[in-house]
Design a protein around this motif. Structure first.
Motif, mmCIF file in Angstrom:
data_model
loop_
_atom_site.group_PDB
_atom_site.id
_atom_site.type_symbol
_atom_site.label_atom_id
_atom_site.label_comp_id
_atom_site.label_asym_id
_atom_site.label_seq_id
_atom_site.Cartn_x
_atom_site.Cartn_y
_atom_site.Cartn_z
ATOM 1 N N ILE A 1 44.090 41.287 42.656
ATOM 2 C CA ILE A 1 42.783 41.919 42.451
ATOM 3 C C ILE A 1 41.972 41.065 41.487
ATOM 4 N N SER A 2 40.695 40.882 41.776
ATOM 5 C CA SER A 2 39.849 40.035 40.938
ATOM 6 C C SER A 2 39.713 40.640 39.540
ATOM 7 N N ASN A 3 39.789 39.755 38.522
ATOM 8 C CA ASN A 3 39.757 40.234 37.134
ATOM 9 C C ASN A 3 38.442 39.933 36.426
ATOM 10 N N GLY A 4 37.444 39.496 37.173
ATOM 11 C CA GLY A 4 36.139 39.263 36.561
ATOM 12 C C GLY A 4 35.936 37.842 36.050
ATOM 13 N N MET A 5 36.987 37.055 36.020
ATOM 14 C CA MET A 5 36.844 35.618 35.742
ATOM 15 C C MET A 5 36.421 34.938 37.050
ATOM 16 N N ASP A 6 36.004 33.695 36.965
ATOM 17 C CA ASP A 6 35.651 32.975 38.188
ATOM 18 C C ASP A 6 36.872 32.824 39.102
ATOM 19 N N LEU A 7 36.659 33.025 40.382
ATOM 20 C CA LEU A 7 37.680 32.579 41.333
ATOM 21 C C LEU A 7 37.706 31.064 41.287
ATOM 22 N N ASP A 8 38.876 30.476 41.431
ATOM 23 C CA ASP A 8 39.023 29.020 41.346
ATOM 24 C C ASP A 8 40.202 28.605 42.214
ATOM 25 N N PHE A 9 39.896 27.960 43.323
ATOM 26 C CA PHE A 9 40.990 27.557 44.225
ATOM 27 C C PHE A 9 40.680 26.231 44.903
ATOM 28 N N LYS A 10 41.711 25.639 45.504
ATOM 29 C CA LYS A 10 41.585 24.336 46.151
ATOM 30 C C LYS A 10 42.166 24.372 47.555
ATOM 31 N N VAL A 11 41.599 23.523 48.401
ATOM 32 C CA VAL A 11 42.070 23.420 49.779
ATOM 33 C C VAL A 11 42.325 21.954 50.098
ATOM 34 N N ALA A 12 43.515 21.676 50.660
ATOM 35 C CA ALA A 12 43.884 20.309 51.028
ATOM 36 C C ALA A 12 43.500 20.038 52.482
ATOM 37 N N PHE A 13 42.832 18.906 52.712
ATOM 38 C CA PHE A 13 42.496 18.513 54.082
ATOM 39 C C PHE A 13 43.194 17.194 54.416
ATOM 40 N N LYS A 14 43.876 17.175 55.513
ATOM 41 C CA LYS A 14 44.578 15.963 55.956
ATOM 42 C C LYS A 14 43.557 14.940 56.458
ATOM 43 N N PRO A 15 43.966 13.691 56.589
ATOM 44 C CA PRO A 15 43.084 12.713 57.224
ATOM 45 C C PRO A 15 42.862 13.083 58.687
ATOM 46 N N VAL A 16 41.647 12.879 59.163
ATOM 47 C CA VAL A 16 41.278 13.191 60.545
ATOM 48 C C VAL A 16 42.215 12.451 61.500
ATOM 49 N N ALA A 17 42.584 13.095 62.585
ATOM 50 C CA ALA A 17 43.578 12.515 63.507
ATOM 51 C C ALA A 17 42.985 11.470 64.438
ATOM 52 N N THR A 18 41.692 11.566 64.710
ATOM 53 C CA THR A 18 41.085 10.605 65.637
ATOM 54 C C THR A 18 40.780 9.297 64.917
ATOM 55 N N LEU A 19 41.413 8.227 65.364
ATOM 56 C CA LEU A 19 41.223 6.916 64.763
ATOM 57 C C LEU A 19 40.500 6.010 65.756
ATOM 58 N N MET A 20 39.790 5.029 65.229
ATOM 59 C CA MET A 20 39.204 4.009 66.091
ATOM 60 C C MET A 20 40.170 2.825 66.142
ATOM 61 N N GLN A 21 41.411 3.153 66.457
ATOM 62 C CA GLN A 21 42.492 2.159 66.520
ATOM 63 C C GLN A 21 43.356 2.498 67.741
ATOM 64 N N ASN A 22 44.137 1.532 68.162
ATOM 65 C CA ASN A 22 45.138 1.841 69.176
ATOM 66 C C ASN A 22 46.252 2.674 68.570
ATOM 67 N N GLN A 23 46.703 3.679 69.321
ATOM 68 C CA GLN A 23 47.861 4.455 68.863
ATOM 69 C C GLN A 23 48.784 4.728 70.031
ATOM 70 N N GLN A 24 50.070 4.778 69.715
ATOM 71 C CA GLN A 24 51.060 5.153 70.717
ATOM 72 C C GLN A 24 51.038 6.653 70.901
ATOM 73 N N THR A 25 51.239 7.104 72.121
ATOM 74 C CA THR A 25 51.448 8.526 72.347
ATOM 75 C C THR A 25 52.149 8.690 73.689
#
Lengths: 360, 360, 360, 360
Positions: free
Chosen positions: B288-312
């Motif tokens: 439950i919020s206690n009246g202080m600022d909410l403070d959080f972080k979100v991790a984002f991975k590197p985008v999967a689409t590359l302008m390189q050759n890749q095996q798949t």
């Protein structure tokens, strides 16, 4: 809407307080015909129970579960299963001192402000004791998942800054249960144990990280937009008392990588299945399980109750000193393991039923 | 159940694909009498839009929103608000090559296996383009929250291993918007920009971290068990494409602390309000919020689409090489900022309405 | 929570107003791989459309449906399907007179009081025009059910006090569609038609009853407690504009019977299936379908808009006279038939998916 | 999803079987600070209890309710309230005969086919005994509604073809409780009583109709589309065991009227409130309460258990004769009254909380 339920097709509605007469839950959505008795559930509760070692609280919670509905002649009937755990030490007068103040980093203050009233004894509804009912429900989910060969293994990967580097592939439930820390890594387990005993001696506490893998995950669990599998897992984990973070696959470390390193390259294995060489995705792509192991971590803060003097405020906001009492966990991690297991089982089981509904 | 909705009292149902004729959402639960027009929403979409700088994809997405229901004479009527964004470049034949293979770390494989069919064009339903509708809905939520003086500010705190150490208290929306990285910290923003341009030149991508604070948070939002405020935030953030982690307050770092350091000590401020000296709790205690600022972080991975050759692998699992095409983000972080803002607004708005329902 | 959605696994979220730019719905939960195009849906809308005969309103509603998402290359992808119907005659100035008063037995008064604002044009959100989107969604549900051989047939059983006594077993869709009343009983259809034309000439309206049977019902749909099949059907039917009653099987008449007459006696038929000689249960026992035809009725009140002078009050509650304008239905029954069909399809489809989820 | 919950903001999750160790429910959404003890609930259960007169079953069900959570020091805390009623006569061997056959018009057949297993004792989950928990939850809702002056009164309006014509305005709870039939109309109550005793002597049963009015209804409860107030009431009523029909206001009779008779004409009363002269709408217009009394009826079929020989089939579908045993209700109507009261209270309370959430 008051948020006591989790899951949609496999749904658990949790009720109860730390020191009320009992606590429990209602489990909806368990298919009929599953063999089920209290004996299937009790071992899961026993794993969570306090007093298993010096590392955790010495409180005695009997935690005997009773099945009150939904089972006949040892088989589930497909109807709501009610589970109840009676509290051996219901509300007493011990807590009158705490009624007059807000313990730091507990829920005393927020409950008082939100509801204008709070159940002081043992933290009432905010107590981690409410997780006992979730563990009981998780036992049922686990039994269902075991019938699908799905295996969930959680363990303590870090205590404070002591970090295991053991490969998840080598972790077994037997190794996890081989010591009271629930860390399978013999290289660090002694240090962890010493660390916990040290903070305990100081009347202090320490946090840590639980890691979880799910093996033999079926392909296709999870939904595209908001009910991505990792989103539902994150919610379930962040609903556990004292958890402060969740990450899956590469997590926060992965943000430092280049895409060319991070992409999990597909290949066909000897059984003809498409797998990935690495598992930075943590077993989920586009919100949907890809058949690799689920692999995620949960951060647990140090327990707020200390056996030390601490400054805080009384109900009017005036300064007051307070000293923790009773028997508390110096480190919640060992007991968090079965809770992470249980919450994982609930989420997977829910999505497994959802998958069945929509399959052609 | 297929998970296209988020929220209970303020509910958003998202629909649409990357290259279909349109995408959009239905917003339920906006109280009547709010002034609302497309002009309130468009600036939020413009912030998310591609092509704003060299740091992000150069694709042109007009992203013009239309309000199709729920508003009369410039005021909300209290009924469902339908928002639609037409796609300027609907499905084309460009994607036939991708139909034959599974791009690494995309959702191609999981969608194909789950549904037996997938919309190849632009990733279909798995595209981050679906977040446009969430941003539009978030604009409405933000307007409601602004009427309560609640302020949400997100920014890029890390790109790869370049990390801002700026105090959250000093971050303003103006600073965030002062550069294309959306990092308010002049000490690191140039390095971040160079890093992004460098990976772009390599045809590579890089991840990072978005941090969010919510100011003037009302006390009492969140529910005790499963719908803890941080649990609903975690779910919302982990539902954003490419997110791999969530932490609130002290997060993963806090696990290394002792309780005696970590506890947030209460005091009464000059206005007579109870506050805490530190904010390791991140603004939430007992869910439950206690009246202080909410403070959080979100991790984002590197985008999967590359302008390189890749095996798949191809649809039969046989090896095949693939090379990304089109215009893609080398770093998703700058555009993730308005998405994090929007998802935060949706969660807070939902809990604010829930709070109202139950208050005495 | 604002109640724009129905169904759990097959879920429809309805949006739009009578005279807004468009109306529509989002359909979640349609399994992937179903052939679907606008041509599958349009005939259902055409059945509901006004202007089909003198018996109903002469308004022209083009009601052309567009599929905006969830379908690729003529197949459903398993993701949210967005349906939109543009309104040909959006909001005009014609309704300024009605803005000043509350029409009797319409929703003008309740909307004004609930929301403090209302969309006057054509009744806004309270218009039966919103059912067009449900009919469109019902078309998709019907296609799914047809693949299971489940057949839904509704018809007009009564107009005012003119009552058909035709056995449900003899009713076919062809007979229902053979006349504009949608009554399959040649003994009464002419009287019904005359009755409707008579009230129309008087500027008056008349009510009636729609009956619905569902054939080839699978055994086992419905849940024990609150989501009994008849409970969900009742809710769906009572949500149709102008409906005032629902009964299943013996209904209100059955309350006059003795148990010894009313009990449906089981027997084994030639195919070896257990059936009942009578069907007073209406195809549901204990909330769960028993394999007999579903059989229920829905009462529709006379339409509130009259082409006559009527007393009412203005916004301040002062007396004012008002006279209906435009082209309205003298009897809603013929057009209610496809709506009852659609709502039935939605409920059955939802419970069919639920059944699949839980089956062992 | 298995349908054991009703309500969204005021939510009840029901569990338990007729002859299990206990039954009960979890009540979510009760605001904090309400005075509540078992003494508030017990009188409601006592009204529903069997054995109150010769007109109903002579079974003894103690039905003592216990509050297990959510209440501290006599006040609700705002958290989940768990209610439990222990069964005095848990599962015995008496039912082995019934395990071999399907009783006509019971749920034996459908449960067996749906679940492949059933709890034979007393009908298990399909027993009307499960309504005891709903009545207990309804007692809490009623207490909340009483604080708003909202009054719910239900009564027996018909037994078989004996029909009361008493004006609803004259019905009081005291009159309803003045006789064991729970019919307030002294003109017919004796006939009703004789009728019930007559069918009882024959080992037969009889149906009837319960009518319910809700007085001092606030304006504005109910939602536009699917959660119309009458739709949610219909669902709640049709979920009661043995109910076969629901109608509101003019109901099925109203279908025979002309619009010019049926429209409820508005006027301003002496208090300056807008009211209607008639109430054919039953207190709801456009799905939203209009401030007039709610007025609806529920049809109950004759009880299926007879003290007579009846033909039926065994588990293989072969003919077998069966004779009811034990003590059963010849007429369910008197005991249905408190159940209708309770379900009404649950629906109104839920919509009242929903109203609060959205009000400006």
């Amino acid at each position: 809407m008051s948020g006591d339920s989790i899951g949609k097709l496999f749904k658990v509605t949790n009720w109860g307080e730390s020191h009320g007469p009992a606590l429990g839950c209602v489990v909806e959505g368990c298919p009929s015909g599953l063999s089920l008795s209290e004996d299937d559930i009790q071992p899961f509760l026993d794993r969570r129970r306090p007093g298993q070692s010096q590392l955790v609280t010495q409180r005695k919670e009997g935690d005997k579960v009773r099945i009150l509905s939904g089972v006949v002649d040892g088989k589930t009937t497909g109807t709501a299963i009610s589970l109840m755990i009676e509290n051996n030490n219901p509300r007493s007068k011990d807590y009158s001192e705490f009624a007059k103040l807000f313990r730091p980093s507990h829920a005393d203050f927020t409950y008082q402000k939100k509801y204008g009233i709070r159940d002081v004894a043992g933290g009432g509804r905010s107590s981690a004791r409410t997780t006992a009912a979730n563990v009981a429900a998780g036992a049922i989910a686990s039994k269902l998942l075991a019938s699908q060969k799905i295996e969930i293994v959680s363990w303590v990967e870090a205590v404070g800054d002591i970090q295991s580097t053991m490969s998840p592939d080598k972790v077994t439930t037997a190794l996890v249960e081989s010591n009271p820390v629930r860390c399978p890594d013999s290289n660090v387990v002694n240090q962890m144990e010493e660390k916990i005993l040290e903070v305990r001696k100081q009347g202090d506490t320490i946090g840590g990280v639980v890691r979880c893998v799910v093996r033999n995950m079926p392909l296709g669990l999870g939904e595209p937009l908001f009910d991505k599998l990792e989103a539902d897992l994150a919610k379930a984990m962040m609903s556990i008392n004292a958890s402060k973070g969740f990450e899956i696959g590469s997590g926060f470390e992965g943000t430092k990588m280049h895409g060319s390193e991070h992409n999990d390259i597909f290949y066909k294995n000897e059984a003809g299945e498409v797998k990935t060489h690495t598992n930075y995705s943590g077993g989920v792509q586009g919100g949907i399980s890809n058949g690799m192991d689920l692999d995620f971590k949960v951060a647990f803060k140090p327990v707020a109750t200390l056996m030390q003097n601490q400054q805080t405020v009384d109900l009017e906001g005036n300064p007051i000193e307070y000293h923790g009492r009773g028997r508390h966990d110096p480190c919640v991690l060992p007991r968090a393991v079965p809770i992470v297991d249980a919450m994982t089982a609930l989420v997977i089981c829910d999505h497994w039923l959802r998958y069945r509904a929509y399959q052609s």
